[in-house]
Scaffold this active site. Sequence first.
Site, short mmCIF file in Angstrom:
data_model
loop_
_atom_site.label_atom_id
_atom_site.label_comp_id
_atom_site.label_asym_id
_atom_site.label_seq_id
_atom_site.Cartn_x
_atom_site.Cartn_y
_atom_site.Cartn_z
N CYS A 166 0.80 -1.23 0.00
CA CYS A 166 0.00 0.00 0.00
C CYS A 166 0.84 1.28 0.00
O CYS A 166 0.30 2.37 -0.17
CB CYS A 166 -0.94 -0.01 1.20
N HIS B 46 -9.17 2.69 -2.22
CA HIS B 46 -7.74 2.41 -2.09
C HIS B 46 -7.24 1.47 -3.19
O HIS B 46 -7.12 0.27 -2.97
CB HIS B 46 -7.49 1.81 -0.69
N CYS C 244 0.24 2.68 6.37
CA CYS C 244 0.61 1.31 6.69
C CYS C 244 0.61 0.52 5.38
O CYS C 244 0.11 0.98 4.36
CB CYS C 244 -0.37 0.69 7.67
#
Length: 436
Positions: free
Chosen positions: A99, A392, A422
């Site tokens: 990510c 996302h 994160c």
Amino acid sequence: MTAKQTVTTRDGERIAIVAGLRTPFAKMATNFHGVPAVDLGKMVVNEMLVKHNVDPLLIEQLVYGQVVQMPEAPNIAREIVLGTGMSVHTDAYSVSRACATSFQSTVNIAESMMLGNISVGIAGGADSTSVSPIGVSKNLARALTDLQKTKTLGQKFNVLKKLGLKDLLPVPPAVAEYSTGLSMGQTAEQMAKSHSISRADQDKLAHRSHSLAAQSWNEGKLAGEVMTAYPAPYKSAFEKDNNIRFDSKLEGYAKLRPVFDKKHGTVTAANATPLTDGASAVLMMTESRAKALGYTPLGYIKSYAFAAIDVWEDMLMGPSYATPMALDRAGMTLNDLTLIEMHEAFAAQTLANIKMFASDKFAQEKLGRSKATGEIDMAKFNVMGSSLAYGHPFAATGTRMITQMLNELNRRGGGSGLLTACAAGGLAAAMIVETE
């Protein structure tokens, strides 16, 4: 304490973010259904070059990322170069840091500039959860390999007879960590329980994120950094992120059932990010090159840090580790920041990190520091909403955050902003950017 970092070229020039752009973000199997990540990447990079009147031949290096890899296009960066009119001699390579991927691609371009290798580059990331590689079982894969070595019908039959019906079923991409077998959602549930994050607080944060994102769209703040897309079959325009609840009401969140721990859990589809398709990119230049070409930078990179932590417990606590390093490297404290955006993978993960930022105990036991990083002023935090609302697309989130932060800082008259995320595998990124 981490030593102070100098993010400049050898001649002392700052590394500028000149422009940024993204596609609207789409929930899986909606507006970008059937559009692979490589096409999303080409779409946004090409539009950014056209929008800002950049000659594609000026680009010396492109670093781009993708988390959900497509076997037919393993180097998405090179395919973007070849598909957007850049020179065939433009250097291009792909990165993946889960990510935090497009934070990594941005840092890689910055470091190339710091070394004096380039003065103009593009960084970014794209992902499509709608176009994912569907695999085969290990038994079938082995059988298909063995079949290539057979010559007679009997030999082929002997290979195939070992397969069961279960072996013939398609295998979707894994959602669990390879090392632990735990999904991100299961980790979010663990963090909610370990750090006493209530369902009510998670729902409040999700509602806040959607409300602020909707407000930002309604006020026209995002129009300049989100392109209008015309996905195949090119019959309609796609202009706004389709995950945002423009009519978000807090009471509606309580109606959803937990997903990962159905009996005792608190993580729901409403307080977690959905699987998302999208792409983003930033145009970067050295300070003098931007000036010579007539561009006014959105802002500059002041510092950055990456962290890696344990994957068995609190795997998504990385921002609490990476942020103090980035602050030290910038010579700043949390109170010095104008704005903060923390990637909201899950409301539980976000709230747990907010708690640990303010915890002296965490700082002493986990970071080896005497004092906490600091208590976050919520008036500075995720002021336009974050990933819970926007969605996302894994590799695209970092450069989405960078562009959004710099534009908002400029609207407020300048300042500095922290971006932190994160990532799977116990990874994390933090970056501090500044404007004039």
